[in-house]
Design an enzyme around this catalytic site. Sequence first.
Site, PDB file in Angstrom:
ATOM      1  N   GLN A  42       0.797  -1.225   0.000  1.00 58.84           N
ATOM      2  CA  GLN A  42       0.000   0.000   0.000  1.00 58.84           C
ATOM      3  C   GLN A  42       0.833   1.281   0.000  1.00 58.84           C
ATOM      4  O   GLN A  42       0.318   2.330  -0.372  1.00 58.84           O
ATOM      5  CB  GLN A  42      -0.963  -0.019   1.187  1.00 58.84           C
ATOM      6  CG  GLN A  42      -2.017  -1.119   1.049  1.00 58.84           C
ATOM      7  CD  GLN A  42      -2.971  -1.189   2.218  1.00 58.84           C
ATOM      8  OE1 GLN A  42      -2.666  -1.793   3.236  1.00 58.84           O
ATOM      9  NE2 GLN A  42      -4.126  -0.568   2.093  1.00 58.84           N
ATOM     10  N   HIS A  62      -1.796  -5.021 -12.677  1.00 54.58           N
ATOM     11  CA  HIS A  62      -1.265  -4.837 -14.029  1.00 54.58           C
ATOM     12  C   HIS A  62      -2.149  -5.514 -15.072  1.00 54.58           C
ATOM     13  O   HIS A  62      -2.415  -4.962 -16.132  1.00 54.58           O
ATOM     14  CB  HIS A  62       0.168  -5.391 -14.131  1.00 54.58           C
ATOM     15  CG  HIS A  62       1.151  -4.590 -13.335  1.00 54.58           C
ATOM     16  ND1 HIS A  62       2.399  -5.038 -12.974  1.00 54.58           N
ATOM     17  CD2 HIS A  62       1.062  -3.339 -12.802  1.00 54.58           C
ATOM     18  CE1 HIS A  62       3.024  -4.124 -12.271  1.00 54.58           C
ATOM     19  NE2 HIS A  62       2.239  -3.083 -12.153  1.00 54.58           N
ATOM     20  N   ARG A 100       3.988  -0.169  13.077  1.00 52.08           N
ATOM     21  CA  ARG A 100       3.671  -1.486  12.493  1.00 52.08           C
ATOM     22  C   ARG A 100       3.724  -1.350  10.974  1.00 52.08           C
ATOM     23  O   ARG A 100       2.965  -0.586  10.385  1.00 52.08           O
ATOM     24  CB  ARG A 100       2.269  -1.929  12.935  1.00 52.08           C
ATOM     25  CG  ARG A 100       1.825  -3.198  12.252  1.00 52.08           C
ATOM     26  CD  ARG A 100       0.398  -3.610  12.600  1.00 52.08           C
ATOM     27  NE  ARG A 100       0.040  -4.738  11.776  1.00 52.08           N
ATOM     28  CZ  ARG A 100      -1.109  -4.880  11.125  1.00 52.08           C
ATOM     29  NH1 ARG A 100      -2.058  -3.956  11.212  1.00 52.08           N
ATOM     30  NH2 ARG A 100      -1.324  -5.930  10.375  1.00 52.08           N
ATOM     31  N   HIS A 145       0.976  -9.305   4.536  1.00 51.24           N
ATOM     32  CA  HIS A 145      -0.162  -8.383   4.432  1.00 51.24           C
ATOM     33  C   HIS A 145      -0.634  -8.380   2.969  1.00 51.24           C
ATOM     34  O   HIS A 145      -0.400  -7.415   2.236  1.00 51.24           O
ATOM     35  CB  HIS A 145       0.241  -6.986   4.910  1.00 51.24           C
ATOM     36  CG  HIS A 145      -0.923  -6.098   5.261  1.00 51.24           C
ATOM     37  ND1 HIS A 145      -1.061  -5.484   6.482  1.00 51.24           N
ATOM     38  CD2 HIS A 145      -2.015  -5.719   4.548  1.00 51.24           C
ATOM     39  CE1 HIS A 145      -2.178  -4.759   6.502  1.00 51.24           C
ATOM     40  NE2 HIS A 145      -2.773  -4.880   5.335  1.00 51.24           N
ATOM     41  N   ASN A 189      -1.897 -10.915   8.375  1.00 51.27           N
ATOM     42  CA  ASN A 189      -2.914  -9.891   8.565  1.00 51.27           C
ATOM     43  C   ASN A 189      -4.232 -10.313   7.928  1.00 51.27           C
ATOM     44  O   ASN A 189      -4.285 -10.618   6.729  1.00 51.27           O
ATOM     45  CB  ASN A 189      -2.451  -8.572   7.919  1.00 51.27           C
ATOM     46  CG  ASN A 189      -3.476  -7.458   8.098  1.00 51.27           C
ATOM     47  OD1 ASN A 189      -3.709  -6.993   9.214  1.00 51.27           O
ATOM     48  ND2 ASN A 189      -4.112  -7.049   7.010  1.00 51.27           N
ATOM     49  N   GLU A 190      -5.283 -10.314   8.717  1.00 50.69           N
ATOM     50  CA  GLU A 190      -6.664 -10.480   8.234  1.00 50.69           C
ATOM     51  C   GLU A 190      -6.841 -11.635   7.257  1.00 50.69           C
ATOM     52  O   GLU A 190      -7.218 -11.441   6.091  1.00 50.69           O
ATOM     53  CB  GLU A 190      -7.138  -9.183   7.562  1.00 50.69           C
ATOM     54  CG  GLU A 190      -7.177  -8.000   8.500  1.00 50.69           C
ATOM     55  CD  GLU A 190      -7.945  -6.815   7.927  1.00 50.69           C
ATOM     56  OE1 GLU A 190      -8.255  -6.821   6.727  1.00 50.69           O
ATOM     57  OE2 GLU A 190      -8.238  -5.884   8.696  1.00 50.69           O
ATOM     58  N   ASN A 329      -8.101  -5.910  14.320  1.00 48.18           N
ATOM     59  CA  ASN A 329      -8.374  -4.773  13.436  1.00 48.18           C
ATOM     60  C   ASN A 329      -9.867  -4.486  13.507  1.00 48.18           C
ATOM     61  O   ASN A 329     -10.682  -5.335  13.150  1.00 48.18           O
ATOM     62  CB  ASN A 329      -8.018  -5.107  11.980  1.00 48.18           C
ATOM     63  CG  ASN A 329      -6.527  -5.324  11.780  1.00 48.18           C
ATOM     64  OD1 ASN A 329      -5.729  -5.137  12.694  1.00 48.18           O
ATOM     65  ND2 ASN A 329      -6.147  -5.715  10.586  1.00 48.18           N
ATOM     66  N   TYR A 331     -12.964  -1.687  12.515  1.00 49.93           N
ATOM     67  CA  TYR A 331     -13.374  -0.493  11.770  1.00 49.93           C
ATOM     68  C   TYR A 331     -14.832  -0.129  11.973  1.00 49.93           C
ATOM     69  O   TYR A 331     -15.176   1.028  12.119  1.00 49.93           O
ATOM     70  CB  TYR A 331     -13.122  -0.695  10.260  1.00 49.93           C
ATOM     71  CG  TYR A 331     -11.655  -0.653   9.910  1.00 49.93           C
ATOM     72  CD1 TYR A 331     -11.033   0.535   9.565  1.00 49.93           C
ATOM     73  CD2 TYR A 331     -10.875  -1.807   9.964  1.00 49.93           C
ATOM     74  CE1 TYR A 331      -9.688   0.592   9.267  1.00 49.93           C
ATOM     75  CE2 TYR A 331      -9.527  -1.768   9.665  1.00 49.93           C
ATOM     76  CZ  TYR A 331      -8.931  -0.568   9.319  1.00 49.93           C
ATOM     77  OH  TYR A 331      -7.598  -0.516   9.038  1.00 49.93           O
ATOM     78  N   GLU A 398      -5.248  -2.302  14.149  1.00 47.85           N
ATOM     79  CA  GLU A 398      -5.752  -1.308  13.193  1.00 47.85           C
ATOM     80  C   GLU A 398      -7.074  -0.747  13.672  1.00 47.85           C
ATOM     81  O   GLU A 398      -7.924  -1.474  14.190  1.00 47.85           O
ATOM     82  CB  GLU A 398      -6.000  -1.919  11.806  1.00 47.85           C
ATOM     83  CG  GLU A 398      -4.763  -2.223  11.025  1.00 47.85           C
ATOM     84  CD  GLU A 398      -5.045  -2.841   9.646  1.00 47.85           C
ATOM     85  OE1 GLU A 398      -6.115  -2.558   9.065  1.00 47.85           O
ATOM     86  OE2 GLU A 398      -4.203  -3.613   9.180  1.00 47.85           O
TER      87      GLU A 398
HETATM   88  C1  GAL Z   1      -7.790  -3.495   6.496  1.00 45.72           C
HETATM   89  C2  GAL Z   1      -6.460  -3.797   5.855  1.00 45.72           C
HETATM   90  C3  GAL Z   1      -5.664  -2.589   5.494  1.00 45.72           C
HETATM   91  C4  GAL Z   1      -6.491  -1.392   5.059  1.00 45.72           C
HETATM   92  C5  GAL Z   1      -7.727  -1.207   5.923  1.00 45.72           C
HETATM   93  C6  GAL Z   1      -8.703  -0.149   5.444  1.00 45.72           C
HETATM   94  O1  GAL Z   1      -8.682  -4.505   6.170  1.00 45.72           O
HETATM   95  O2  GAL Z   1      -5.667  -4.566   6.714  1.00 45.72           O
HETATM   96  O3  GAL Z   1      -4.731  -2.980   4.545  1.00 45.72           O
HETATM   97  O4  GAL Z   1      -6.736  -1.408   3.727  1.00 45.72           O
HETATM   98  O5  GAL Z   1      -8.433  -2.392   6.033  1.00 45.72           O
HETATM   99  O6  GAL Z   1      -9.612  -0.670   4.532  1.00 45.72           O
END
Ligand code: GAL
Length: 491
Positions: A42, A62, A100, A145, A189-190, A329, A331, A398
């Site tokens: 990223q 690509h 991280r 990741h 990760n995830e 993580n 959100y 996260e």
């Molecule tokens: C998580 C991921 C990150 C980032 C974030 C926001 O799922 O680990 O790479 O993209 O979401 O969408």
Amino acid sequence: MFLSRLIYIFTIFIVEIVVAKNGSSQHFPENFLFGVSSSAYQIEGGWDSDGKGPSIWDEFTHLHPEKIVDRQNGDVGANSYEYYLDDVEAVKSLNMNFYRFSISWTRILPTGDLTQVNEKGIEYYNKIINKLIEYKIEPMVTMYHFDLPAHLQLLGGFANSAIVQYFEEYANLLFNRFGDRVKYWITINEAAEFCVKGYGGKIHAPGINAHGKGEYLCVHNALKSHAVAYHLYKREYYNQYKGQVGIALDSSFFYSDSNDTVVVNREMQFTLGWIAHPIFSSDGDYPAVMIDRIANHSKAEGRLVSRLPTFSNHWKRTIQGTSDFFGLNYYTSRYIRESLEPIGENPSVARDRGNERFTKPEWIKGASDWLYSVPKGLGDLLRWIKAEYNNPEVIITENGWSDDDRLEDDSRVTYFHDHLEQVLDVILNNGCNVKAFSVWSLVDNFEWSQGYTEKFGMFFVNMSSPRKERIPKKSAYFMEELIKKRSIPGI
Ligand code: GAL
């Protein structure tokens, strides 16, 4: 005189009320750590620099630019391959305790296996790690990741159990070359995210779209890969280096309007429990509700065995207990209800779960379609983890918010304010063992299928300038103040 005294007392009174409402007079525990997260694909760019091999994300972007909303890719991006020092300075400017970041597997092993070790790649990460150490910032390294070596994808990637051995060899190299300085390792990760979107679906690399089968195989091998890396560290490196190895899991919290605890539990087990139960629960293995439902669905589909692979007793034991901390993580959250009709593709993990997900009109939405601010969901999730897995040590690896391009990112400030309030609350009032919090993300970056259209950074990156200058947003100043005071500033 008397009047001005009165006005003064009144003002103090008002200020105190505002602080009590908005800010917090309570402090994070002394050993609580703050950090910020990023990932190699990223932010790095340098996609083929100095001997780096192609990853599945290089190939995906690509070969299929149409799968990315702005048809962009991570070839250059924020160019941390050249400007990593700017990143480290940015982390330092916020007084963060840790950074991280992830290692690009193909920068170090261009074909993913030991055929060739790319010393230039090792040197790149040594420079980052050494600078962090010089600044007394703890490096926290994610080993995987989302950016699998394209060469290993030719063999099936995470759908082939051969990945377990390749992952162990890659892990061995990382522990060997960086373990003297890196004390926090995150293996994967995830897993649920990349397995569902990349193997079950087609919107993430490698885009296999084998829904109902691919995601289960992928998670199965990801869990095994994680476990062998964990044991390798404990066996060969722990005595000397004394570091910690964990895994980062993503989850929402789920609510039911009708308080349907059966449905909520099923949704939790099918999302977080899928990965967490084999590692953190006292009985190991996948959650019973997953095993039963997928077996029943598979039978009804005329299959001889379940689409959910089974662990032998050996593997159950090998996977159980393999994490020194619970990387989380978080959100957003969702409401759910049992679906009256079959939902999702046939077959798929969504159909196996059998629930509809929905949001509430009062929830504030970010720039990402899926991202609603539900701070209470974080508190509830942390309490759920405490109850379900015997209060493990949690590192929030996260938590972040997307907006369009702006330096005055007030919505992100509010998001962090409200989510950190929940973190403080569960620590102080519920005895949750939360040890650290990491912001997603340091700089604006490539947001997978959304390209550069959604911004998650605390630092704006001038993408149109070759120098890719980083400029702090309001949220960076907010976090800096929070870390300095170790309490949540008012907003
Ligand atoms: C998580 C991921 C990150 C980032 C974030 C926001 O799922 O680990 O790479 O993209 O979401 O969408």
